[in-house]
Design a protein around this motif. Structure first.
Motif, PDB file in Angstrom:
ATOM      1  N   THR A 142       0.852  -1.188   0.000  1.00  0.00           N
ATOM      2  CA  THR A 142       0.000   0.000   0.000  1.00  0.00           C
ATOM      3  C   THR A 142       0.883   1.232   0.000  1.00  0.00           C
ATOM      4  OG1 THR A 142      -0.085   0.012   2.428  1.00  0.00           O
ATOM      5  CG2 THR A 142      -1.863  -1.139   1.277  1.00  0.00           C
ATOM      6  N   ASN A 143       0.332   2.331  -0.442  1.00  0.00           N
ATOM      7  CA  ASN A 143       1.067   3.588  -0.430  1.00  0.00           C
ATOM      8  C   ASN A 143       0.725   4.338   0.856  1.00  0.00           C
ATOM      9  OD1 ASN A 143       2.634   5.770  -1.096  1.00  0.00           O
ATOM     10  ND2 ASN A 143       1.150   6.656  -2.524  1.00  0.00           N
ATOM     11  N   PHE A 144       1.556   4.150   1.869  1.00  0.00           N
ATOM     12  CA  PHE A 144       1.238   4.723   3.178  1.00  0.00           C
ATOM     13  C   PHE A 144       1.272   6.248   3.174  1.00  0.00           C
ATOM     14  CE2 PHE A 144       5.780   3.735   3.117  1.00  0.00           C
ATOM     15  CZ  PHE A 144       6.360   4.921   3.550  1.00  0.00           C
ATOM     16  N   TYR A 145       1.849   6.853   2.127  1.00  0.00           N
ATOM     17  CA  TYR A 145       1.855   8.322   2.043  1.00  0.00           C
ATOM     18  C   TYR A 145       0.444   8.873   1.852  1.00  0.00           C
ATOM     19  CZ  TYR A 145       6.938   8.216   1.702  1.00  0.00           C
ATOM     20  OH  TYR A 145       8.278   8.027   1.961  1.00  0.00           O
ATOM     21  N   ASN A 146      -0.473   8.025   1.380  1.00  0.00           N
ATOM     22  CA  ASN A 146      -1.861   8.467   1.193  1.00  0.00           C
ATOM     23  C   ASN A 146      -2.692   8.317   2.462  1.00  0.00           C
ATOM     24  OD1 ASN A 146      -1.350   9.045  -1.490  1.00  0.00           O
ATOM     25  ND2 ASN A 146      -2.006   7.021  -2.202  1.00  0.00           N
ATOM     26  N   ASP A 147      -2.075   7.812   3.526  1.00  0.00           N
ATOM     27  CA  ASP A 147      -2.819   7.543   4.759  1.00  0.00           C
ATOM     28  C   ASP A 147      -2.028   8.086   5.934  1.00  0.00           C
ATOM     29  OD1 ASP A 147      -4.731   6.581   6.473  1.00  0.00           O
ATOM     30  OD2 ASP A 147      -4.702   4.533   5.702  1.00  0.00           O
ATOM     31  N   ALA A 187       9.486  13.805  -9.828  1.00  0.00           N
ATOM     32  CA  ALA A 187       8.212  14.314 -10.340  1.00  0.00           C
ATOM     33  C   ALA A 187       7.232  14.659  -9.215  1.00  0.00           C
ATOM     34  CB  ALA A 187       7.578  13.269 -11.267  1.00  0.00           C
ATOM     35  N   ASP A 188       7.694  14.644  -7.983  1.00  0.00           N
ATOM     36  CA  ASP A 188       6.860  14.975  -6.819  1.00  0.00           C
ATOM     37  C   ASP A 188       5.710  13.987  -6.635  1.00  0.00           C
ATOM     38  OD1 ASP A 188       6.516  16.654  -4.562  1.00  0.00           O
ATOM     39  OD2 ASP A 188       4.791  17.588  -5.521  1.00  0.00           O
ATOM     40  N   ARG A 189       5.949  12.718  -7.013  1.00  0.00           N
ATOM     41  CA  ARG A 189       4.965  11.669  -6.761  1.00  0.00           C
ATOM     42  C   ARG A 189       5.454  10.852  -5.569  1.00  0.00           C
ATOM     43  NH1 ARG A 189       5.201  11.221 -12.521  1.00  0.00           N
ATOM     44  NH2 ARG A 189       6.699   9.499 -12.287  1.00  0.00           N
ATOM     45  N   PHE A 190       4.729  10.934  -4.481  1.00  0.00           N
ATOM     46  CA  PHE A 190       5.118  10.203  -3.283  1.00  0.00           C
ATOM     47  C   PHE A 190       4.429   8.854  -3.285  1.00  0.00           C
ATOM     48  CE2 PHE A 190       6.605  14.338  -2.303  1.00  0.00           C
ATOM     49  CZ  PHE A 190       7.719  14.133  -1.506  1.00  0.00           C
ATOM     50  N   GLN A 191       5.060   7.957  -4.046  1.00  0.00           N
ATOM     51  CA  GLN A 191       4.570   6.591  -4.199  1.00  0.00           C
ATOM     52  C   GLN A 191       5.552   5.650  -3.521  1.00  0.00           C
ATOM     53  OE1 GLN A 191       1.706   5.159  -5.656  1.00  0.00           O
ATOM     54  NE2 GLN A 191       2.593   3.352  -4.662  1.00  0.00           N
ATOM     55  N   ALA A 192       5.153   5.073  -2.385  1.00  0.00           N
ATOM     56  CA  ALA A 192       6.046   4.169  -1.647  1.00  0.00           C
ATOM     57  C   ALA A 192       6.418   2.979  -2.513  1.00  0.00           C
ATOM     58  CB  ALA A 192       5.365   3.712  -0.363  1.00  0.00           C
ATOM     59  N   ASP A 193       7.701   2.720  -2.617  1.00  0.00           N
ATOM     60  CA  ASP A 193       8.196   1.664  -3.500  1.00  0.00           C
ATOM     61  C   ASP A 193       8.545   0.393  -2.735  1.00  0.00           C
ATOM     62  OD1 ASP A 193       9.240   0.451  -5.862  1.00  0.00           O
ATOM     63  OD2 ASP A 193      11.256   1.025  -5.241  1.00  0.00           O
ATOM     64  N   GLN A 194       9.343   0.516  -1.690  1.00  0.00           N
ATOM     65  CA  GLN A 194       9.845  -0.650  -0.962  1.00  0.00           C
ATOM     66  C   GLN A 194      10.027  -0.293   0.509  1.00  0.00           C
ATOM     67  OE1 GLN A 194      13.818  -1.990  -2.053  1.00  0.00           O
ATOM     68  NE2 GLN A 194      13.262  -4.136  -1.773  1.00  0.00           N
ATOM     69  N   ILE A 195       9.839  -1.294   1.382  1.00  0.00           N
ATOM     70  CA  ILE A 195      10.172  -1.165   2.794  1.00  0.00           C
ATOM     71  C   ILE A 195      11.183  -2.256   3.111  1.00  0.00           C
ATOM     72  CG2 ILE A 195       8.179  -2.576   3.516  1.00  0.00           C
ATOM     73  CD1 ILE A 195       8.113  -0.862   6.098  1.00  0.00           C
ATOM     74  N   PHE A 196      12.219  -1.922   3.869  1.00  0.00           N
ATOM     75  CA  PHE A 196      13.327  -2.861   4.034  1.00  0.00           C
ATOM     76  C   PHE A 196      14.032  -2.643   5.359  1.00  0.00           C
ATOM     77  CE2 PHE A 196      14.531   0.759   1.387  1.00  0.00           C
ATOM     78  CZ  PHE A 196      15.586   1.303   2.103  1.00  0.00           C
ATOM     79  N   ILE A 197      14.847  -3.621   5.701  1.00  0.00           N
ATOM     80  CA  ILE A 197      15.720  -3.523   6.859  1.00  0.00           C
ATOM     81  C   ILE A 197      17.148  -3.366   6.367  1.00  0.00           C
ATOM     82  CG2 ILE A 197      14.247  -4.880   8.394  1.00  0.00           C
ATOM     83  CD1 ILE A 197      16.095  -7.289   7.829  1.00  0.00           C
ATOM     84  N   PHE A 198      17.976  -2.757   7.201  1.00  0.00           N
ATOM     85  CA  PHE A 198      19.406  -2.700   6.928  1.00  0.00           C
ATOM     86  C   PHE A 198      20.055  -3.897   7.621  1.00  0.00           C
ATOM     87  CE2 PHE A 198      17.950   1.597   6.363  1.00  0.00           C
ATOM     88  CZ  PHE A 198      18.651   2.040   5.245  1.00  0.00           C
ATOM     89  N   THR A 199      20.736  -4.717   6.860  1.00  0.00           N
ATOM     90  CA  THR A 199      21.360  -5.922   7.392  1.00  0.00           C
ATOM     91  C   THR A 199      22.870  -5.760   7.364  1.00  0.00           C
ATOM     92  OG1 THR A 199      21.623  -7.077   5.282  1.00  0.00           O
ATOM     93  CG2 THR A 199      19.472  -7.221   6.360  1.00  0.00           C
TER      94      THR A 199
END
Length: 281
Positions: A142-147, A187-199
Motif C-alpha cells: 500500500t502507499n502509506f503516504y496516502n494515509d 516528479a513529486d509523486r510520493f509513491q512508496a516503493d519498498q520497505i526494508f531492513i538494513f542488514t
C-alpha cells in the motif's frame, strides 16, 4: 570391605565436582557407585571409576545432554558420539551466526543513537558520504503516504512477518528504510516503493533476495516527526536543485531509531531523509 574405596565426598573432591552431581549421575544410571552400604546407604566408588567419570565430564563439556551421554554409555558405540557431536557442531555454528548478526545489529543501533545525539537540528541540510549498505525488503503493498501512520504500521507488520519466514532476527526491524523511485521523487509523486531492513554483510551473503545501497555522496536532512516527512522531502529535493546537485538514485527515508514511550502515543521516530547526488564537473 570398603576401606580401599572412596566415599562419595572423597570422590567428589578428587574430581572437583559436587556430591549432588555424583548423586544425579547415579540416579541417571551414568555412574553407579561400586558399593552402597546396606545399613547406612553411603555410596562408595573405586578409583578406577574416574575414567568413566572423566568421559562423562568430557562429553558434557562438549555440549552433550545427560540423556545423550547415557545413550552413548549404554550402547558403547563410538560412531554414536560422532553423530551427536556433528549435530552439536552445526547447532553451535548456527548460534555463532545468530550472535554475530545480533552483534552487528547492536553496533548499528549504537551508531544510530550516537548519530542522533550529534545530528544537526531538525531541518538542517547536509552533504554526507555514506558507505555501502546491505538491505532486505519487500515491495510496499500500500502507499502509506496516502494515509496516516497506521498504514505504515500495517506495512511494518507485513515486513516483520516476511522476516520471520526468512529467519531474520527481529532486532533488525528497528532500523527500517522506505524508498521512492528516483523518477517518482523527481516528479513529486510520493509513491512508496519498498520497505526494508538494513542488514550486515553476513546476512547479505546468506540471502538471495537481499540488495545493496551503493556508497556515495548523499544530500540529507534529519527530522524527528513522522508527519513532516513529505514536507522535508520536498525541501530536500529543492535543496539539491538549488545547489546544482543531480539526483543519482532512489530517495530513502531511514528510521535511525525510535522512541516509543507510551502506548497511547503514535510512534516517535528519528529520521534521516537522503538521496544520492552527482556533481557537474
Amino acid at each position: 570391605m570398603h576401606k580401599d574405596l572412596l566415599s562419595i565426598g572423597k570422590m567428589a573432591a578428587l574430581n572437583r565436582i559436587s556430591i549432588s552431581t555424583l548423586r544425579l549421575y547415579d540416579e541417571k544410571g551414568l555412574l553407579k557407585p561400586c558399593y552402597t552400604d546396606p545399613k547406612t546407604g553411603y555410596r562408595y566408588y573405586d578409583i578406577n571409576q574416574n575414567a568413566r567419570l572423566d568421559m562423562i565430564v568430557y562429553m558434557k563439556e562438549l555440549g552433550m545432554s545427560l540423556a545423550e551421554i547415557g545413550q552413548v554409555l549404554q550402547k558403547e558405540d563410538i560412531s554414536l558420539i560422532e553423530d551427536i557431536l556433528s549435530r552439536k557442531n552445526e547447532q553451535l555454528h548456527r548460534q555463532i551466526r545468530e550472535l554475530k548478526a545480533r552483534h552487528d545489529a547492536v553496533e548499528r543501533a549504537i551508531l544510530s543513537i550516537e548519530r542522533y545525539r550529534k545530528s544537526p537540528t531538525t531541518g538542517t541540510f547536509s552533504l554526507e558520504y555514506i558507505d555501502r549498505r546491505y538491505i532486505w525488503g519487500i515491495p510496499c503493498s500500500t502507499n502509506f503516504y496516502n494515509d496516516d501512520v497506521h498504514s505504515y504500521e500495517n506495512l511494518l507488520r507485513e515486513l516483520r512477518m516476511k522476516m520471520e519466514e526468512e529467519g531474520f532476527a527481529q532486532i533488525h526491524s528497528y532500523n527500517i528504510g522506505t524508498s521512492i523511485a528516483r523518477e517518482d521523487f523527481q516528479a513529486d509523486r510520493f509513491q512508496a516503493d519498498q520497505i526494508f531492513i538494513f542488514t550486515g554483510r553476513r546476512e547479505y551473503g546468506e540471502t538471495k533476495a537481499a540488495g545493496i545501497v551503493e556508497s556515495g555522496m548523499y544530500a540529507c536532512v534529519y527530522l524527528d516527526n513522522y508527519d513532516d516527512e513529505i514536507a522535508y522531502a520536498r525541501q530536500l529535493r529543492e535543496f539539491c536543485r538549488d545547489q546544482g546537485y543531480g539526483i543519482a538514485g532512489d530517495y530513502i527515508c531511514e528510521v535511525m531509531t525510535g522512541f516509543h514511550v507510551f502506548d497511547s502515543d503514535p510512534r516517535s521516530m528519528f529520521l534521516r531523509l537522503q538521496v544520492p547526488v552527482s556533481f557537474q564537473k
